[in-house]
Design an enzyme around this catalytic site. Structure first.
Site, PDB file in Angstrom:
ATOM      1  N   LYS A   1       0.828  -1.205   0.000  1.00 12.61           N
ATOM      2  CA  LYS A   1       0.000   0.000   0.000  1.00 12.61           C
ATOM      3  C   LYS A   1       0.863   1.257   0.000  1.00 12.61           C
ATOM      4  CE  LYS A   1      -4.178  -2.091   1.820  1.00 12.61           C
ATOM      5  NZ  LYS A   1      -4.854  -2.588   3.007  1.00 12.61           N
TER       6      LYS A   1
ATOM      7  N   LYS B   1      -4.205  -9.916 -10.038  1.00  5.97           N
ATOM      8  CA  LYS B   1      -5.230 -10.147  -9.010  1.00  5.97           C
ATOM      9  C   LYS B   1      -6.316  -9.070  -9.128  1.00  5.97           C
ATOM     10  CE  LYS B   1      -5.857  -9.692  -3.995  1.00  5.97           C
ATOM     11  NZ  LYS B   1      -6.634  -8.514  -3.720  1.00  5.97           N
TER      12      LYS B   1
ATOM     13  N   LYS C   1      -9.901  -3.739  -6.004  1.00  2.62           N
ATOM     14  CA  LYS C   1     -10.411  -2.368  -6.087  1.00  2.62           C
ATOM     15  C   LYS C   1      -9.281  -1.395  -6.381  1.00  2.62           C
ATOM     16  CE  LYS C   1     -12.155  -2.717  -1.965  1.00  2.62           C
ATOM     17  NZ  LYS C   1     -12.958  -3.561  -1.133  1.00  2.62           N
TER      18      LYS C   1
HETATM   19  P1  ADP Z   1      -9.473  -5.423  -2.704  1.00  5.86           P
HETATM   20  O1  ADP Z   1      -8.177  -6.090  -3.062  1.00  5.86           O
HETATM   21  O2  ADP Z   1     -10.361  -5.304  -3.862  1.00  5.86           O
HETATM   22  O3  ADP Z   1      -9.269  -4.109  -1.968  1.00  5.86           O
HETATM   23  P2  ADP Z   1     -10.095  -6.495  -0.144  1.00  5.86           P
HETATM   24  O4  ADP Z   1      -8.643  -6.382   0.221  1.00  5.86           O
HETATM   25  O5  ADP Z   1     -11.051  -5.530   0.477  1.00  5.86           O
HETATM   26  O6  ADP Z   1     -10.207  -6.404  -1.720  1.00  5.86           O
HETATM   27  O7  ADP Z   1     -10.563  -7.986   0.095  1.00  5.86           O
HETATM   28  C1  ADP Z   1     -11.753  -8.399   0.710  1.00  5.86           C
HETATM   29  C2  ADP Z   1     -11.758  -9.918   0.764  1.00  5.86           C
HETATM   30  O8  ADP Z   1     -11.847 -10.439  -0.552  1.00  5.86           O
HETATM   31  C3  ADP Z   1     -10.488 -10.526   1.387  1.00  5.86           C
HETATM   32  O9  ADP Z   1     -10.807 -11.706   2.100  1.00  5.86           O
HETATM   33  C4  ADP Z   1      -9.662 -10.855   0.190  1.00  5.86           C
HETATM   34  O10 ADP Z   1      -8.742 -11.873   0.420  1.00  5.86           O
HETATM   35  C5  ADP Z   1     -10.734 -11.265  -0.832  1.00  5.86           C
HETATM   36  N1  ADP Z   1     -10.271 -10.942  -2.170  1.00  5.86           N
HETATM   37  C6  ADP Z   1     -10.021  -9.717  -2.673  1.00  5.86           C
HETATM   38  N2  ADP Z   1      -9.629  -9.775  -3.945  1.00  5.86           N
HETATM   39  C7  ADP Z   1      -9.626 -11.086  -4.263  1.00  5.86           C
HETATM   40  C8  ADP Z   1      -9.303 -11.808  -5.446  1.00  5.86           C
HETATM   41  N3  ADP Z   1      -8.923 -11.198  -6.553  1.00  5.86           N
HETATM   42  N4  ADP Z   1      -9.405 -13.147  -5.406  1.00  5.86           N
HETATM   43  C9  ADP Z   1      -9.804 -13.784  -4.294  1.00  5.86           C
HETATM   44  N5  ADP Z   1     -10.123 -13.175  -3.155  1.00  5.86           N
HETATM   45  C10 ADP Z   1     -10.036 -11.842  -3.128  1.00  5.86           C
END
Ligand code: ADP
Ligand code: TRP
Length: 324
Positions: free
Chosen positions: A110, A190, A193
């Site tokens: 981050k 991956k 957001k």
């Molecule tokens: P982002 O990466 O979009 O900010 P978050 O970090 O808020 O997402 O993740 C929320 C949940 O969703 C977590 O448990 C995370 O491991 C899961 N997650 C996020 N992106 C993915 C992905 N591309 N594949 C699988 N799980 C994901």
């Protein structure tokens, strides 16, 4: 068995969140005592607009319910409704070596992407550990990116138990689903957001179709055979359909000449599978949007139930460390 997980209300949910976190969590509600929370304190590490935070919390609560969370089976609550979690985070901080936090990839990533290196972002894993340990959770379903945070949590629980007595905290296990561990985004990285490469969980037909059509592919022409290894379209299609349908798509990639199929064709199939899969979620979402009092009520009841549990654990911890 107690199952717990949190999702951050930091933006619109995408299908990576759904397959990686939301769906496994909802399925687990039948297998134990489930506690799911809206991690609003955590969201503050990446967003600062109060109105947006409020809106996101409401949206995420709706998403949980629309995706099948049954408030009769699982407890859903807002993290900040139990502010005592900060007290446990503080206690954990006192046994948490700096190096443990410094090694966390999520913090490093981050900061590299330009987020301010503030204390909350750095201390985030200690708060996340408190989220889990405050409810004596045994099992924590998360995506692969949270694996290290779960290791920190186990480490901190172990340190507290060593220092203040076995049984002070329950040491949890992570549950990481391998086949959906990393859902790829439009660019093949991956889905996240923060990378702007998402397919939203819900949205209008046009918007979703447009985003699926943006998936990056090779530049092969319609009449050429296309590679299947590393194809994002196929990887995503696998999430929506059975093996036979995936095999057909793979076979069709090998077609050439007059038989050849273009990427638009495969993307359209993916879109249709997506649209079918989430029809019920979209409908339920709309219904809940028109019944916000119900959503509020569910969250308020959830907080009550969560506090019953958290106060027991916190009393135990306070006594163990000498605060009482
Ligand atoms: P982002 O990466 O979009 O900010 P978050 O970090 O808020 O997402 O993740 C929320 C949940 O969703 C977590 O448990 C995370 O491991 C899961 N997650 C996020 N992106 C993915 C992905 N591309 N594949 C699988 N799980 C994901
Ligand atoms: N850190 C998690 C994420 O970014 C969200 C989260 C906060 C969480 N506290 C948690 C997940 C406790 C599981 C358990 O996705």
């Amino acid at each position: 068995m107690r199952i717990l997980t949190g999702l951050q209300p930091s933006g619109k949910l995408h299908i990576g969140n759904y397959f990686g976190a939301m769906d496994p969590a909802v399925k687990l509600q039948d297998q134990g005592e489930a506690f799911y929370f809206l991690a609003d304190y955590h969201a503050m590490t990446s967003m600062t607009d109060p109105a947006t935070l409020r809106e996101n919390v409401k949206d995420l609560a709706i998403d949980f319910l629309a995706c099948g969370l049954d408030p009769e089976k699982a407890t859903i609550f807002r993290q900040s409704d139990i502010p005592e979690v900060n007290e446990l985070a503080w206690i954990l901080s006192t046994v948490c070596p700096m190096g443990l936090l410094q090694r966390c990839h999520s913090y490093k990533d981050k900061v590299e992407r330009g987020l301010d290196a503030n204390h909350a972002l750095f201390a985030y894993p200690a708060l996340m550990a408190a989220d889990i340990l405050l409810y004596d959770a045994n099992l924590v379903p998360v995506g692969k990116d949270q694996k290290q945070h779960l290791e920190v949590t186990r480490d901190l629980a172990g340190k507290v138990n060593d220092k203040f007595g076995e049984g002070t905290l329950v040491v949890p296990e992570a549950q990481i689903k391998e086949n959906t561990a990393v859902v790829p985004g439009l660019d093949g990285q991956k889905m996240s957001k923060s990378y702007g490469n998402t397919i939203p969980l819900t949205g209008g037909k046009k918007e979703i179709r447009k985003s699926i059509m943006k998936i990056i592919t090779t530049t092969h022409e319609v009449e050429e055979a296309k590679p299947t290894d590393g194809s994002t379209v196929i990887a995503l299609y696998k999430l929506f359909t059975d093996e036979a349908a995936v095999q057909t798509m793979i076979d069709e990639h090998g077609h050439s000449g007059e038989e050849g199929k273009g990427y638009g064709h495969f993307k359209q199939q993916l879109f249709e599978a997506y649209w079918d899969k989430f029809t019920a979620v979209r409908e339920k979402r709309e219904e809940l949007e028109n019944n916000l009092d119900y959503v509020q009520e569910v969250i308020a009841k959830g907080a009550e139930k969560a506090r019953e549990e958290s106060s027991k654990v916190l009393d135990r911890v306070r006594a163990a460390v000498g605060l009482r």
